[in-house]
Write a protein that holds these residues in place. Structure first.
Motif, PDB file in Angstrom:
ATOM      1  N   SER A 196       0.839  -1.187   0.000  1.00 29.48           N
ATOM      2  CA  SER A 196       0.000   0.000   0.000  1.00 29.48           C
ATOM      3  C   SER A 196       0.881   1.248   0.000  1.00 29.48           C
ATOM      4  O   SER A 196       1.787   1.382   0.830  1.00 29.48           O
ATOM      5  CB  SER A 196      -0.886  -0.024   1.258  1.00 29.48           C
ATOM      6  N   GLY A 197       0.632   2.143  -0.940  1.00 28.13           N
ATOM      7  CA  GLY A 197       1.388   3.382  -1.004  1.00 28.13           C
ATOM      8  C   GLY A 197       2.616   3.346  -1.894  1.00 28.13           C
ATOM      9  O   GLY A 197       3.177   4.394  -2.226  1.00 28.13           O
ATOM     10  N   ASP A 198       3.068   2.150  -2.282  1.00 28.00           N
ATOM     11  CA  ASP A 198       4.247   2.061  -3.150  1.00 28.00           C
ATOM     12  C   ASP A 198       3.851   2.337  -4.591  1.00 28.00           C
ATOM     13  O   ASP A 198       2.864   1.802  -5.089  1.00 28.00           O
ATOM     14  CB  ASP A 198       4.897   0.679  -3.045  1.00 28.00           C
ATOM     15  N   LEU A 199       4.658   3.138  -5.257  1.00 27.08           N
ATOM     16  CA  LEU A 199       4.353   3.524  -6.627  1.00 27.08           C
ATOM     17  C   LEU A 199       5.158   2.745  -7.663  1.00 27.08           C
ATOM     18  O   LEU A 199       4.793   2.701  -8.836  1.00 27.08           O
ATOM     19  CB  LEU A 199       4.632   5.024  -6.819  1.00 27.08           C
ATOM     20  N   SER A 200       6.277   2.163  -7.243  1.00 26.89           N
ATOM     21  CA  SER A 200       7.130   1.416  -8.178  1.00 26.89           C
ATOM     22  C   SER A 200       6.927  -0.074  -8.032  1.00 26.89           C
ATOM     23  O   SER A 200       6.813  -0.593  -6.921  1.00 26.89           O
ATOM     24  CB  SER A 200       8.606   1.724  -7.909  1.00 26.89           C
TER      25      SER A 200
ATOM     26  N   ALA B 210       9.105   5.038  -4.101  1.00 24.48           N
ATOM     27  CA  ALA B 210       9.252   6.027  -5.184  1.00 24.48           C
ATOM     28  C   ALA B 210       9.896   5.348  -6.388  1.00 24.48           C
ATOM     29  O   ALA B 210       9.694   4.170  -6.626  1.00 24.48           O
ATOM     30  CB  ALA B 210      10.053   7.224  -4.687  1.00 24.48           C
ATOM     31  N   SER B 211      10.676   6.121  -7.127  1.00 28.97           N
ATOM     32  CA  SER B 211      11.215   5.596  -8.389  1.00 28.97           C
ATOM     33  C   SER B 211      12.685   5.258  -8.304  1.00 28.97           C
ATOM     34  O   SER B 211      13.321   5.000  -9.311  1.00 28.97           O
ATOM     35  CB  SER B 211      10.989   6.624  -9.497  1.00 28.97           C
TER      36      SER B 211
ATOM     37  N   GLU C  24      16.670   2.583  -3.276  1.00 28.53           N
ATOM     38  CA  GLU C  24      15.566   2.404  -2.336  1.00 28.53           C
ATOM     39  C   GLU C  24      15.480   0.958  -1.895  1.00 28.53           C
ATOM     40  O   GLU C  24      15.820   0.052  -2.656  1.00 28.53           O
ATOM     41  CB  GLU C  24      14.242   2.713  -3.035  1.00 28.53           C
ATOM     42  N   THR C  25      14.983   0.762  -0.698  1.00 34.69           N
ATOM     43  CA  THR C  25      14.689  -0.596  -0.256  1.00 34.69           C
ATOM     44  C   THR C  25      13.518  -1.131  -1.070  1.00 34.69           C
ATOM     45  O   THR C  25      12.513  -0.444  -1.248  1.00 34.69           O
ATOM     46  CB  THR C  25      14.332  -0.610   1.239  1.00 34.69           C
ATOM     47  N   GLN C  26      13.679  -2.334  -1.577  1.00 31.80           N
ATOM     48  CA  GLN C  26      12.616  -2.971  -2.340  1.00 31.80           C
ATOM     49  C   GLN C  26      12.032  -4.124  -1.527  1.00 31.80           C
ATOM     50  O   GLN C  26      12.767  -4.862  -0.880  1.00 31.80           O
ATOM     51  CB  GLN C  26      13.160  -3.484  -3.677  1.00 31.80           C
TER      52      GLN C  26
END
Lengths: 115, 110
Positions: free
Chosen positions: A27-31, A96-97, A102-104
């Protein structure tokens, strides 16, 4: 539980067929990122989508395609399947992008077996 | 493209031992990731670091940017730490796609 869901968990199909793998990000992740893990190649980046747009492309075959929908879930379509496409397919998401910066968060994976 | 090498490929140790897994890469990076893959296949992100050291419980990750090297340490190892540990870095500096090492298979014997 990472919050990333993938369906189906297992898929057995025949050469020449087409399958669709589905991923819902946290929830909230765009990528959303798609990865392939095969025994001989290890983990490989396929493609990234950010907020509905393709952001980065890796070693994705032309027989493979992906998209991210307005609700941010993503689908990976694999067509004209070959034996060598048998692998674990992971989806990951991040806020984000930033990709490598970023942590995935990884989903549980879809195990595809092509017979 | 960044070349990522991990060592050792396989590691078997007794419960309680201090574990070190190494990762070297060839091109400058913005950040390095350590991942854990459980025997069932699931992948968990352990650390993302760009400098210095990070600690989470019994796990410690360090990185030396000048030497292009990172280590993952496990203190007081336990059988539940048995997994494959994977290092990942960007394809090259400024590139946000990840490239992965081949992994270190760790087995902790009770």
């Amino acid at each position: 539980d990472s919050g990333v869901t993938q369906t189906p968990k297992h898929l057995i199909t025949a050469t020449g067929q087409r399958v669709t793998l589905r991923c819902s990000p946290r929830s909230g992740d765009l990528s959303v990122y798609w990865y392939q893990q095969s025994l001989d190649q290890g983990l490989q980046f396929l493609i990234q989508y950010y907020n509905g747009e393709e952001r980065a492309k890796g070693n994705i075959l032309e027989r493979f395609s992906a998209q991210q929908f307005p609700d941010l879930h993503s689908e990976l379509n694999l067509s004209s399947l070959e034996l060598g496409d048998s692998a674990l397919y992971f989806c990951a998401s991040s806020t984000a992008s930033g990709g490598a910066s970023e942590t995935q968060y990884f989903g549980p994976g879809t195990r595809l077996l092509v017979l | 493209k960044n070349e990522v090498e991990q060592s050792p490929q396989n590691l078997t140790a007794q419960e309680g031992e201090f574990i070190t897994i190494n990762c070297s890469y060839s091109v400058g990076i913005s950040a390095l990731h350590w991942l854990q893959q459980h025997p069932g296949g699931g992948i968990v992100s352990l650390f993302m670091l760009s400098s210095g050291k990070k600690k989470h419980g019994r796990l410690i990750a360090t990185i030396n940017i000048q030497e292009k090297h990172s280590s993952l340490h496990i203190t007081a190892s336990h059988p539940r730490d048995s997994a494959v540990y994977i290092c990942a870095v960007p394809y090259n500096f400024g590139n946000e796609k990840l490239t992965f090492g081949t992994g270190t298979r760790l087995t902790i014997i009770p």
